[in-house]
Design an enzyme around this catalytic site. Structure first.
Site, PDB file in Angstrom:
ATOM      1  CD  GLU A   1      17.090 -37.670 -21.327  1.00  0.00           C
ATOM      2  OE1 GLU A   1      16.630 -36.754 -22.040  1.00  0.00           O
ATOM      3  OE2 GLU A   1      18.022 -37.500 -20.518  1.00  0.00           O
TER       4      GLU A   1
ATOM      5  CD  GLU B   1      29.170 -33.494 -13.674  1.00  0.00           C
ATOM      6  OE1 GLU B   1      28.055 -33.697 -13.179  1.00  0.00           O
ATOM      7  OE2 GLU B   1      29.632 -32.352 -13.846  1.00  0.00           O
TER       8      GLU B   1
ATOM      9  CB  CYS C   1      21.578 -32.142 -19.870  1.00  0.00           C
ATOM     10  SG  CYS C   1      21.768 -31.306 -18.302  1.00  0.00           S
TER      11      CYS C   1
ATOM     12  CG  HIS D   1      17.591 -34.494 -18.748  1.00  0.00           C
ATOM     13  ND1 HIS D   1      18.680 -35.260 -19.081  1.00  0.00           N
ATOM     14  CD2 HIS D   1      18.043 -33.566 -17.886  1.00  0.00           C
ATOM     15  CE1 HIS D   1      19.742 -34.828 -18.432  1.00  0.00           C
ATOM     16  NE2 HIS D   1      19.392 -33.795 -17.699  1.00  0.00           N
TER      17      HIS D   1
HETATM   18  N1  GLN Z   1      25.752 -30.309 -14.693  1.00  0.00           N
HETATM   19  C1  GLN Z   1      26.112 -31.327 -15.631  1.00  0.00           C
HETATM   20  C2  GLN Z   1      27.397 -30.974 -16.373  1.00  0.00           C
HETATM   21  O1  GLN Z   1      27.869 -29.897 -16.261  1.00  0.00           O
HETATM   22  C3  GLN Z   1      25.026 -31.576 -16.620  1.00  0.00           C
HETATM   23  C4  GLN Z   1      23.831 -32.124 -15.901  1.00  0.00           C
HETATM   24  C5  GLN Z   1      23.028 -33.094 -16.700  1.00  0.00           C
HETATM   25  O2  GLN Z   1      23.438 -33.593 -17.751  1.00  0.00           O
HETATM   26  N2  GLN Z   1      21.891 -33.423 -16.171  1.00  0.00           N
HETATM   27  O3  GLN Z   1      27.912 -31.794 -17.056  1.00  0.00           O
END
Ligand code: GLN
Length: 193
Positions: A171, A48, A79, A169
């Site tokens: 990974e 997050e 991400c 991702h």
């Molecule tokens: N939605 C997340 C964010 O805004 C990112 C999601 C993720 O890293 N899988 O930080």
């Protein structure tokens, strides 16, 4: 080759596993003093972005890490890691490292398509499996940015100088070619540090 993996929150363990399959040594970055270790590259995992961004500042890691990234440390963000590296997060005044000239849109796929799997071409690698989890995509890129992959008309991987980012991702699949691309094309080229 020694790669630091930011391990404050999110999917750091899976990155470490992939790096180890490539023979790289790794260490976890959890506190400011971890940054004193020699580091040839850095991975910022998914998770997050608001949580990781807050912890970076609360734990006083942010300033030292930003200096390293700004001075050319090879860095790969997936991400949430991509969000943290972006110059701009669409619709907000917030930015973290501002290390790659892209505007990202958070949670960009909406609820129904929040998480999905696909396979698509990535420049210099070929077709790679891509797992998206409440992923951001790249809305726009600056002149110095090379787009590496587009899925359904949306940019999902890009690079600029020492910075590599993916919306997905790598990974979370068994395929380690994106990590290999990072270690071979970003770290080996910049030499030992
Ligand atoms: N939605 C997340 C964010 O805004 C990112 C999601 C993720 O890293 N899988 O930080």
């Amino acid at each position: 080759m020694r790669i630091g993996v930011l391990a404050l929150q999110g999917g750091f363990a899976e990155h470490i596993r992939h790096l180890q399959t490539l023979g790289a040594s790794t260490f976890e970055i959890r506190k400011k003093s971890d940054l004193q270790q020699p580091m040839d590259g850095l991975i910022i995992p998914g998770g997050e972005s608001t949580t990781i961004g807050k912890l970076l500042k609360d734990l006083s890691i942010y300033d030292d890490l930003k200096k390293k990234v700004d001075s050319g440390l090879p860095v790969f963000g997936t991400c949430a890691g991509m969000i943290l590296l972006a110059r701009e997060i669409a619709g907000t005044e917030t930015a973290y490292f501002g290390a790659i000239d892209i505007v990202v849109k958070r949670n960009a796929y909406g609820r129904q398509l929040g998480s999905f799997f696909t396979e698509a071409e990535m420049t210099e690698i070929g077709v790679v499996p891509m797992t998206f989890i409440r992923a951001p995509y790249i809305e726009s890129t600056g002149a110095g940015v090379e787009v590496l992959s587009v899925v359904d008309g949306r940019i999902v991987a890009a690079r600029e100088k020492n910075v590599l980012v993916t919306s997905f991702h790598p990974e979370l699949t068994e395929d380690n070619r994106v990590h290999r691309y990072f270690t071979e094309r970003f770290i080996n080229q910049s030499g030992e540090r």
